[in-house]
Design a protein around this motif. Sequence first.
Motif, PDB file in Angstrom:
ATOM      1  N   ARG A 142      -0.718 -29.797   8.953  1.00  0.00           N
ATOM      2  CA  ARG A 142      -0.011 -30.333  10.118  1.00  0.00           C
ATOM      3  C   ARG A 142      -0.972 -30.905  11.152  1.00  0.00           C
ATOM      4  O   ARG A 142      -0.586 -31.287  12.252  1.00  0.00           O
ATOM      5  N   GLU A 143      -2.243 -30.985  10.772  1.00  0.00           N
ATOM      6  CA  GLU A 143      -3.281 -31.552  11.634  1.00  0.00           C
ATOM      7  C   GLU A 143      -4.363 -32.108  10.726  1.00  0.00           C
ATOM      8  O   GLU A 143      -4.554 -31.635   9.613  1.00  0.00           O
TER       9      GLU A 143
ATOM     10  N   ILE B  18      -2.689 -34.950   7.962  1.00  0.00           N
ATOM     11  CA  ILE B  18      -1.279 -34.562   8.095  1.00  0.00           C
ATOM     12  C   ILE B  18      -0.465 -35.087   6.911  1.00  0.00           C
ATOM     13  O   ILE B  18      -0.628 -36.221   6.481  1.00  0.00           O
TER      14      ILE B  18
ATOM     15  N   ILE C 131       4.236 -36.780  15.879  1.00  0.00           N
ATOM     16  CA  ILE C 131       2.804 -36.538  16.071  1.00  0.00           C
ATOM     17  C   ILE C 131       2.460 -36.577  17.557  1.00  0.00           C
ATOM     18  O   ILE C 131       2.896 -37.467  18.286  1.00  0.00           O
TER      19      ILE C 131
ATOM     20  N   HIS D 283      -1.632 -34.023  15.749  1.00  0.00           N
ATOM     21  CA  HIS D 283      -1.061 -32.877  15.048  1.00  0.00           C
ATOM     22  C   HIS D 283       0.450 -32.851  15.259  1.00  0.00           C
ATOM     23  O   HIS D 283       0.992 -33.626  16.056  1.00  0.00           O
TER      24      HIS D 283
END
Length: 475
Positions: free
Chosen positions: A317-318, A321, A370, A377
């Motif tokens: 998620r970072e 992604i 985002i 992230h």
Amino acid sequence: MDSYEKLILPENWAWMPVKEIIEKIPLTNKKLKQKEYQQNGKFPVIDQGQVFIGGYTDKEELKISYESPLIVFGDHTKIVKFVNFDFVAGADGVKVIRPKKVFYPRLFYYFIQGIPLPDKGYARHFQFLEKSFIPLPPLPEQHRIVERIEQLFTNLDAGVESLKAARAQLKRYRQSVLKSACEGRLVPNEAELARAEGREYEPAEVLLERILEERRRKWEEKNKGKKYKDPIAPETDKLNELPEGWHWGGLDEISQHIVDCLHSTPKFVNEGKYCIDTNCIEQGKIIFENARFVSVDTYNERVRRLVPKAGDILFAREGTIGTAVIVPPNFDICLGQRMMMFRTENGIDSSYFMLALQSKIFELQWKLKITGSTVPHINIGEIKMMAIPLPPLTEQHRIVTEVERCLLAADEMEKTIEHSLKQAERLRQSILKRAFEGKLIPQDPEDEPAGVLLERIKGEKAKREAEEKAKNKKR
């Protein structure tokens, strides 16, 4: 001399110390720091990086004017670049040199790539280049060698470009497979099959209701007298219409657990338990040889929320992604930074869940959420509100089987392409090696030998110096 300098050269060639046939271009106060690079500008910046042009600048006072071709050598990286235009030198580890007239600049560029230099990591390497020797062919032969090298490289480059195009096509093919899978176009539709076969089937909407009822029942049995909190239902108004028998499944609805990583950097050790982060994952696979290790104590701390098990899905998620992988059996892992984990409910094929997370359909959702300009992230709360297209369970299984078949074929093709690209690079080095050894083209006995050329140039230089000295005496 080193072993390579003991090569038996053609009769009319000669060995020359590199330091005697180069001119160093002064760079005092003429280098640009990397933090000052621009995306666009009047002058390209040439540095020691892999990319030919590192950036741009408008600072004319730093310009190195093009009078004859120059060679940029990476003092730290050993990267060599041929430059035949005005440019600005990058600040870190750049040496700019010009071969003297005895050496055709293009051939000098090719030949210094054949000099074996020690690998000193990020230390300085130019000192070793200066102390090296380089073969000097007759001047007419130098031009013929370059002509032959570039003829061969042109053919080789055409093949490499075709291979790279095929590799890019495979990437598009993979996305096309996932798109078809998540739009219900890859395998026969369960509703249509059931109708044709005169049987009942469980639509995804009914499957989801059953999952949610079972979850509530189990929770209430364990938490008597407490109020049950329903999972987050996704907003599906703006999502596409799905095939018959499909339904949008919210990630919070179809997951038993959704856990985030600890927001701290683990202390890594030489051996222990695997710690999986964005440095060791690619779409659909964990690259265990790139993974780092943590101690048992660190591992226990990082799995206290939930111990990963086979079939769980990890999602970046970072950083990178959107990368999703499934935990394989027989591996003890914990989450590194930038990762989160899903454990699906019964009735959800975890492999299908992973494929859906990799799809463009899901990407379109998370790209809208985002945040962060420095480190982009997605917040875990936003992810819980997202949804994937959910087919009936039997159709999920068929989709996974077909996707795996298609992607396996693509993987095999990609291995062949990568092998061919490595072969092409080896062939490129072989061409340069044969040129360096005087074996690429036949020699012409009519060419002025390199030794005679050197003596003639020395004589001309001595004559000029004597004439200059005589003029000065007359004044």
